[in-house]
Design a protein around this motif. Structure first.
Motif, short mmCIF file in Angstrom:
data_model
loop_
_atom_site.label_atom_id
_atom_site.label_comp_id
_atom_site.label_asym_id
_atom_site.label_seq_id
_atom_site.Cartn_x
_atom_site.Cartn_y
_atom_site.Cartn_z
N LEU A 20 0.81 -1.22 0.00
CA LEU A 20 0.00 0.00 0.00
C LEU A 20 0.84 1.26 0.00
O LEU A 20 0.41 2.31 -0.50
CB LEU A 20 -0.93 0.00 1.22
N ARG A 45 -0.23 5.10 0.97
CA ARG A 45 -1.71 5.05 1.03
C ARG A 45 -2.20 4.23 2.21
O ARG A 45 -3.41 4.19 2.48
CB ARG A 45 -2.28 4.44 -0.25
N LYS A 58 -4.75 5.52 5.07
CA LYS A 58 -6.05 5.90 4.54
C LYS A 58 -6.85 4.68 4.10
O LYS A 58 -8.04 4.55 4.40
CB LYS A 58 -5.86 6.85 3.37
N VAL A 59 -6.19 3.77 3.39
CA VAL A 59 -6.89 2.59 2.86
C VAL A 59 -7.28 1.63 3.98
O VAL A 59 -8.41 1.13 4.01
CB VAL A 59 -6.01 1.87 1.82
N ILE A 60 -6.35 1.35 4.89
CA ILE A 60 -6.63 0.39 5.96
C ILE A 60 -7.81 0.85 6.81
O ILE A 60 -8.64 0.06 7.23
CB ILE A 60 -5.38 0.18 6.84
N GLN A 79 -10.39 2.24 5.92
CA GLN A 79 -11.66 2.07 5.21
C GLN A 79 -12.05 0.59 5.04
O GLN A 79 -13.12 0.30 4.52
CB GLN A 79 -11.57 2.73 3.83
N LEU A 80 -11.18 -0.31 5.47
CA LEU A 80 -11.46 -1.73 5.31
C LEU A 80 -12.56 -2.19 6.25
O LEU A 80 -12.66 -1.74 7.40
CB LEU A 80 -10.18 -2.55 5.57
#
Length: 285
Positions: free
Chosen positions: A256, A259, A262-264, A266-267
């Motif tokens: 990742l 990112r 931010k991505v984690i 949203q999981l």
């Protein structure tokens, strides 16, 4: 003629050389009322003194936030460079003035400026000064985590060399490359030289290579004192393999990159797992 007693020329054009003006002095000393009066009287806020220093440089290097705001509102060049290539943002980061940094960014200052042979990036400067809050603010506007300075390496190199654990945590959790090398020297080599067990542990948790060799063919452990806690810590990591759980976390974070946070977040997975992937316990202690 002495600089301090010289009379200023208020209406000089941008790029015109002069002695240090009263605008420079007011900005440097934080005399906001005097500065405002000078501006209203027509004084140039972009007059450059010796070494291409502008009033905005003067205000930023001394953390004079009120003067910085006045200068910016009057049209001061936000990314002006002095003779060494430093911008006002570099100076504000070096001084650790969070308010000055915020004002400059709000007025369009570039967090990613081209590095020269004499100056580092704003993020390097913030790390050199141990200013973790400034580091966070710069990262929030996408400052380059891997900006490379000829003399210092990356910002993570600087933070480790300066033994600043807070800046190290911020950089690592933002996705800085833990094994970035300058002349084959990694941030872990710096941590080993400083013999900081906590920093060594954090770097390894983020994937630092304990076997990496620098330009002298030396591993980090070679820079510690035999029998010391830091030597014992590195020897432990050299002899005990990482758990599969830790390897999976590193693989995901590396994939990742910047990112990751931010991505984690949203999981659709349990919060406990999100906290683990985001190194919550490490970066909050």
């Amino acid at each position: 003629m002495e600089i301090e007693n010289s009379r200023p020329y208020f209406f000089g054009d941008i790029g015109c050389w002069s002695e240090r003006t009263e605008v420079h002095r007011a900005a440097s000393q934080g005399h906001a009322a005097q500065l405002q009066h000078l501006i209203q009287s027509g004084a140039s806020v972009n007059m450059v003194a010796v070494d291409s220093i502008t009033p905005l440089h003067e205000a930023c290097v001394r953390g004079q936030a009120e003067c910085v705001q006045l200068l910016l509102e009057a049209g001061a060049q936000v990314d002006a460079r002095n003779v060494d290539g430093s911008t006002p943002l570099c100076d504000a980061c070096s001084a650790g003035s969070l308010e000055c940094v915020r004002l400059l960014l709000e007025h369009g200052a570039k967090a990613n400026t081209a590095l020269t042979s004499r100056t580092a990036s704003p993020l390097h400067e913030a790390c050199m000064g141990g200013n973790a809050d400034c580091v966070k603010l710069l990262i929030a506007v996408d400052a380059g985590l891997e900006a490379y300075d000829l003399y210092y390496g990356t910002p993570l190199h600087v933070a480790c060399a300066n033994d600043d654990i807070n800046c190290v945590k911020v950089l690592l959790n933002a996705g800085a490359k833990v094994n970035a090398a300058r002349l084959h020297e990694t941030p872990l080599h710096h941590a080993a030289k400083n013999m900081r067990v906590e920093m060594i542990e954090i770097l390894v948790e983020f994937g630092a290579n304990v076997y990496a060799r620098d330009q002298h063919n030396r591993k980090p452990v070679y820079y510690t004192t035999p029998g010391s806690p830091s030597a014992g810590c590195l020897s432990f990591y050299e002899n005990i393999p990482m758990s599969l759980q830790q390897l999976c976390r590193l693989a995901l974070r590396n994939w990742l990159g910047p990112r990751a946070l931010k991505v984690i977040g949203q999981l659709q997975i349990p919060k406990l797992l999100i906290r683990y992937l985001c190194y919550h316990l490490i970066c909050s202690r």
